[in-house]
Design an enzyme around this catalytic site. Structure first.
Site, PDB file in Angstrom:
ATOM      1  CG  ASP A   1      39.849  50.362  41.951  1.00 36.23           C
ATOM      2  OD1 ASP A   1      40.375  49.887  41.119  1.00 36.23           O
ATOM      3  OD2 ASP A   1      39.754  51.385  41.183  1.00 36.23           O
TER       4      ASP A   1
ATOM      5  CD  GLU B   1      43.459  47.533  42.051  1.00 37.64           C
ATOM      6  OE1 GLU B   1      44.621  47.286  41.653  1.00 37.64           O
ATOM      7  OE2 GLU B   1      42.863  48.663  41.258  1.00 37.64           O
TER       8      GLU B   1
ATOM      9  CG  ASP C   1      40.059  47.127  34.689  1.00 36.67           C
ATOM     10  OD1 ASP C   1      38.595  47.057  34.012  1.00 36.67           O
ATOM     11  OD2 ASP C   1      40.313  47.274  35.887  1.00 36.67           O
TER      12      ASP C   1
END
Length: 513
Positions: free
Chosen positions: A292, A339, A393
């Site tokens: 992430d 990411e 998200d």
């Protein structure tokens, strides 16, 4: 990574009967669905114990597994529980939502019964598990026992000797809280054993697991409590700066995440051992790892501790590709997804290129005129990428098409040749499958065409997130056939071949400084 497809489906969202998705029959049923659908990958969100806001990105440990994911029926089948010890417990009133408060009240008393039986039989592999995981497990188990003893309060409020992780105090605390320490160790043993079986089942059915590592750890975690030297903290262990994102067209005040930042100079001096061990451990659970906020390794946004917005933050240099070269040198070449969303400078783009990792393409972002030059339109993709119609998200595709600002949806309809008869969600999926990206991953909510009542997370908000659950009726043979045909049309079906067996009990040695 060959051309393939996968589904993003959090374990918590599986339709298990006891309040939350688990690693038992519901997981096996979902793996069967993936196999029938021509899917090669199942992507899960972080699997750690949820902390503040019930978020898997705010976990009490970067290594521990979520106790809620332990399947009670499987424990019963293994002799660790009796049916009447859990079937009549309250797990929540809505099977379509996770009730974390009710789970907290009901799950742990049941798990204590199972762990007590482990203590009686000491199953084969238990002591090996203790030995191999001692480097993180001992701190985690004591941390959780201390949290219970302190009424759930953050470790920063504990007595000084315990808060400062002083050895003499910890020795006496382990004796005082031994029963609770053993309980949390036992939970992790149960989690690891069930995950191992789930992963073996997935591999037997041609499905690989994609895991997820948050770049930062929770401010109230055993990671910081046990290794404060690797974080930017003052002498009282308070952060000097915290993580977030700068103000932009989407958020005038930026995003204030509040996570303590790494002391990258100290980590470098230590050979990045903390991060090497973290990544190494994750690959005992998964086959591919999504990391992430990847841009934060090139430069991270540092916000003064105590600020209420991100307006006063500044960019500071991170370790860059050096960290990932070190990881590869220590544990070998592994499959990582970067990411790389957010504000991407030429330096960030070069860092991702230097690692060789595939980046992410979120198709939903392609039609926002405020976000220019980021390459989310499919004609700009490269094969070394992973495409998502949307992520956990984002809004679901169905809601985005009806709620997005004027012009966004029209642009998508024109570019992707969408029509209502096909279904806007299926038009996004079709376009993602048809792209040159090696891997296409679609979240389950978009496959089902659900609206934002099923949205998984709204970033920078608390309450109501991470609760959506699927129903067994969602996983039909007709839906599997439709996905399978899509995988066939666009060349994403898995190869049929025999793979050599792997001894999953062989665990690489943990590195020390």
């Amino acid at each position: 990574m060959k051309r393939s497809a996968g589904i993003l489906m959090p374990i918590s969202s599986l339709p298990s009967p006891y309040g939350i998705g688990t690693m038992g029959q519901a997981a096996r049923d979902f793996i069967d669905f993936c196999e029938k659908s021509g899917q090669s990958y199942w992507q899960v969100l972080p699997i750690g114990p949820t902390g503040y806001g019930d978020s898997p990105y705010q976990s009490f440990s970067s290594n521990a597994g979520n106790p809620y994911f332990i399947d009670l029926d499987d424990l019963c089948a293994e002799g660790y529980l009796k049916k009447d010890e859990y079937v009549n417990e309250k797990w929540g009133s809505d099977p379509g939502r996770v009730d974390y408060g009710q789970l907290y009240a009901s799950r742990f008393p049941v798990l204590r019964k199972a762990v007590a039986r482990i203590a009686e039989v000491r199953p084969e592999g238990y002591h090996t598990f203790l030995r191999d995981n001692a480097y993180w497990l001992n701190d985690y188990a004591l941390f959780m026992a201390e949290k219970d003893a302190h009424g759930g309060q953050a470790y920063t409020t504990w007595e000084e000797d315990i808060r400062m992780h002083r050895r003499d105090a910890l020795v006496s605390e382990r004796v005082r809280l031994q029963k609770d320490v053993d309980f949390y160790i036992g939970i992790q043993y149960l989690f690891f054993m069930q995950w191992k079986k789930m992963r073996e089942y997935a591999h037997a059915h041609g499905v690989s697991l994609i895991g997820d590592v948050p770049i930062y750890v929770s401010p109230d975690s055993s990671d910081i409590w046990g290794s404060p030297q690797f974080f930017q903290l003052d002498e009282d262990l308070k952060p000097t700066g915290v993580a977030g994102c700068p103000p932009d067209a989407f958020a005038a005040d930026g995003q204030l995440w509040g996570n303590p930042l790494y002391d990258w100079d100290r980590l470098r001096e230590d050979g990045y051992t903390w991060w090497v061990n973290r990544v190494r451990y994750q690959f005992e659970f998964v086959d591919v790892l999504r990391i992430d906020h990847f841009r934060g390794f090139e430069s991270y946004f540092c916000i003064p501790y105590g600020d209420t917005t991100a307006r006063n933050g500044v960019w500071k240099k991170g370790p860059g590709a050096e960290l990932f070269r070190t990881i590869e040198q220590r544990i070998g070449k592994v499959d990582i997804i970067a990411e790389d969303l957010g504000f991407l400078t030429p330096e960030v783009i070069q860092m991702v290129k230097d690692t060789g990792y595939p980046g992410m393409k979120v198709l939903q972002f392609a039609f926002d005129p405020r976000d220019t030059g980021s390459g989310y339109l499919p004609h700009l993709y490269t094969p070394n990428s992973v495409v998502y119609p949307g992520t956990h998200d984002n809004q679901t595709i169905t809601s985005w098409m009806s709620d997005s600002p004027e012009g966004f949806a029209d642009h998508a309809i024109e570019y992707l040749h969408l029509d209502k008869k096909e279904g806007y969600n299926w038009g996004f999926i079709r376009s993602s499958y048809g792209s040159v990206s090696q891997l296409c991953v679609v979240q389950m909510q978009d496959i089902l065409g659900l609206d934002d009542k099923a949205r998984m997370n709204i970033p920078s908000t608390t309450g109501g997130n991470w609760t959506w659950r699927a129903s067994k009726k969602h996983f039909t043979d007709a839906l599997a056939a439709k996905l399978h045909r899509m995988s066939e049309i666009y060349g994403r079906l898995p190869e049929k071949k025999e793979e050599p067996s792997v001894d999953t009990d062989v665990r690489p040695a943990v590195e020390t400084a």
